[in-house]
Scaffold this motif. Structure first.
Motif, short mmCIF file in Angstrom:
data_model
loop_
_atom_site.label_atom_id
_atom_site.label_comp_id
_atom_site.label_asym_id
_atom_site.label_seq_id
_atom_site.Cartn_x
_atom_site.Cartn_y
_atom_site.Cartn_z
N ASP A 252 0.88 -1.28 -0.04
CA ASP A 252 -0.11 -0.13 -0.29
C ASP A 252 0.99 1.33 -0.01
N VAL A 253 1.78 1.31 0.71
CA VAL A 253 2.79 2.27 0.70
C VAL A 253 5.02 2.01 1.00
N ILE A 254 4.72 3.00 -0.32
CA ILE A 254 6.89 2.33 -0.04
C ILE A 254 6.75 3.33 0.15
N VAL A 255 8.05 3.44 1.16
CA VAL A 255 8.60 4.51 1.28
C VAL A 255 10.45 4.76 0.93
N VAL A 256 10.89 5.20 0.74
CA VAL A 256 12.30 5.56 -0.04
C VAL A 256 12.78 6.32 1.05
N GLY A 257 13.77 5.82 1.83
CA GLY A 257 14.78 6.28 2.96
C GLY A 257 14.31 5.87 3.94
N GLY A 258 15.43 5.35 4.56
CA GLY A 258 14.39 4.61 6.00
C GLY A 258 15.44 5.48 7.15
N GLY A 259 15.46 6.64 7.39
CA GLY A 259 15.89 7.53 8.33
C GLY A 259 14.92 7.57 9.43
N PRO A 260 14.97 8.46 10.51
CA PRO A 260 13.82 8.88 10.72
C PRO A 260 12.36 9.52 10.13
N ALA A 261 12.46 10.12 9.03
CA ALA A 261 11.07 10.69 9.03
C ALA A 261 10.59 9.98 7.74
N GLY A 262 10.95 8.49 7.50
CA GLY A 262 10.63 7.85 6.66
C GLY A 262 10.43 6.72 7.84
N GLU A 263 10.92 6.54 8.47
CA GLU A 263 10.29 5.46 10.20
C GLU A 263 8.70 6.24 10.03
N ASN A 264 8.82 7.22 10.66
CA ASN A 264 7.58 7.84 10.99
C ASN A 264 6.61 7.72 9.75
N ALA A 265 6.55 7.88 8.82
CA ALA A 265 5.78 7.89 7.83
C ALA A 265 5.87 6.31 7.23
N ALA A 266 5.77 5.62 7.35
CA ALA A 266 5.92 4.40 7.14
C ALA A 266 4.64 4.01 8.15
#
Length: 491
Positions: A12-26
């Motif tokens: 459903d959701v793909i986040v490119v980038g696993g920093g703090p912002a990416g983690e929170n978005a996911a």
């Protein structure tokens, strides 16, 4: 799931980038639902902040702060730092393992949240598509870009060939250079100069402009400069490097001295000067990681992207592409990226459920008028909202309130306490537009100002927020008294 050998091709959701912002978005996008999410990360889940920026820098800075406080208290014995112990404690926080960083704890967190982690460099491959090598994923609802930024190295003759340290090296230093040249006058430069000097290095800072920390009120940079100078740091204002020479440059690994001595030829107010050092640190800003992530496949130019207040990328139809953190160029700070990510995740969840986006939580606003930041120098600088100059440029009718922090709480904290506070007040609404504080451990005082700015609390209401005695926060009362006495109606 790690790697790219899974049969899963849709989320459903793909986040490119696993920093703090990416983690929170996911996490926010799928919270409390059966939606699926994947994070695509080319390095370490946890990102720059966890391993190469906020966390290691604070770990390196704190021992110096504690020593400084102890030296301001008669009866407390304060020796120099145990460098080895300081570095070992830093390593514990960044999970240093065999010359790298272990992100297994973050992988465990992702698994607990129901988020898959895919190792590799993710690139957009068209609408709702992300490619990792030859593996392609499809997002049913949203793709979030959270690719962060990297240290910029200016185009100065010989500088790149000298293999200078960037923020990644100086936060993960394995040995202390005897002599260090720091190029830059911003947050990274000031913090690095603080911990390098505390750990025993001879530090020279080259600043092209005439002040440090240009993003905050001028008095803040002046106080930091005075403190660094008092500790033996040489700050050369109006001085920029013209060329760099390091005949024996060699990459010995992250945080290790990169070869033989380095010579920096710089131009300053008195003409050309030469600085010899064992290492050079470049702290001249950051570049968003937006040049190789496939933006052209959705009709965008490489670089940073523009977003609306729901963090949806503008210029891409369909409300499926989002961007949080450094890449959207709104507020390049970890906590502001995480804030954007929370809004972004909530927006994705609301759109998925067909809920209206009328609630204020679905629009980012703090990154426009209530940005917070703490510079962990000694003294610390804490700021939120607009500076006086920025407020005037924005058309506000303002008044400013300033005073030295001299209350019972600060005097009890240490004998040599020195601090300063300033408020920017909107005359039309009698609310705070901004606040800046400088002093030892003053960052812990910032959140009260943040609430006042973000909540647009009238100053008259703040009279009823009574500071505890004897605490440093009593300076808030003194600020209000100073403001009241300066108004025409004061009696």
């Amino acid at each position: 799931m790690t790697g790219i050998d899974s049969a899963a091709t849709e989320y459903d959701v793909i986040v490119v980038g696993g920093g703090p912002a990416g983690e929170n978005a996911a996490a926010y996008a799928i919270a409390g639902s059966d939606r699926t999410a994947a994070i695509v990360e080319r390095e370490r889940v946890g990102g720059e902040c966890s391993y190469w920026a906020c966390i290691p820098s604070k770990a390196l800075l704190r021992p110096g702060h504690v020593l400084s406080s102890a030296r301001g208290l008669p009866g407390v014995e304060a020796r120099g730092p145990d460098v080895g112990a300081v570095l070992r404690r830093r390593d514990e926080f960044v999970h240093a393992r065999d010359g790298g960083h272990d992100d297994s704890g973050q992988l465990d967190w992702a698994a607990q949240q129901g988020i898959d982690v895919i190792r590799g460099a993710g690139r957009l491959a068209g609408e709702r598509r992300v490619r990792i090598g030859e593996h392609e994923l499809h997002a049913r609802l949203a793709v979030v870009l959270a690719t962060g930024s990297r240290a910029s190295v200016p185009d100065i003759p010989g500088l790149r060939e000298a293999l200078p340290w960037t923020s990644r090296d100086v936060t993960n230093l394995r040995e202390i250079p005897k002599r260090v040249v720091v190029i830059g006058g911003g947050v990274v430069a000031c913090e690095a100069a603080t911990w390098l000097s505390a750990l025993g290095a001879e530090v020279t800072v080259l600043v092209r402009g005439n002040r440090l920390l240009t993003g905050v009120e001028q008095f803040a940079g002046e106080r930091v400069a005075e403190a660094l100078t008092a500790r033996g740091v040489n700050i050369a204002f109006g001085t920029g490097p013209q060329r760099v020479r390091r005949p024996a440059a060699a990459d010995h690994g992250e945080g290790r001295i990169h070869g033989g001595p380095v010579t920096v030829h710089a131009e300053g107010p008195g003409g050309e000067t030469t600085v010899l050092a064992d290492e050079i640190v470049v702290a001249t800003g950051r570049t968003p990681n937006g040049d190789d992530i496939g933006l052209d496949t959705v009709g965008l130019e490489p670089g940073h992207v523009e977003v609306d207040d729901q963090l949806t990328v503008t210029g891409v139809p369909g409300d499926w592409l989002y961007a949080v953190g450094d890449i959207n160029h709104r507020a390049a700070l970890t906590h502001m990226g995480k804030y954007q990510a929370r809004v972004c995740g909530d927006v994705i969840a609301a759109r998925a459920a067909g809920r209206p986006l009328t609630d204020p939580r679905y629009r980012a606003s703090a990154d426009r008028y209530a940005v917070t930041q703490v510079v962990f120098t000694d003294p610390e600088v804490a700021a939120v909202g607009l500076t006086a100059d920025a407020a005037r440029r924005a058309g506000h009718d303002i008044r400013t309130v300033e005073l030295d922090i001299e209350v019972a709480g600060s005097a009890l904290t240490r004998d040599d306490y020195s601090g300063h506070a300033a408020l920017v007040v909107d005359n039309t609404t009698d609310t705070l537009l901004g606040a800046t504080f400088v002093g030892p451990d003053i960052g812990e005082q910032l959140h009260a100002a943040t609430i006042a700015v973000a909540g647009r609390v009238p100053l008259e209401a703040l009279w009823h927020a009574v500071p505890a005695f004897p605490a440093v926060s009593e300076f808030w009362l003194r600020l209000l008294e100073t403001d009241r006495s300066s108004l025409p109606s004061a009696t």
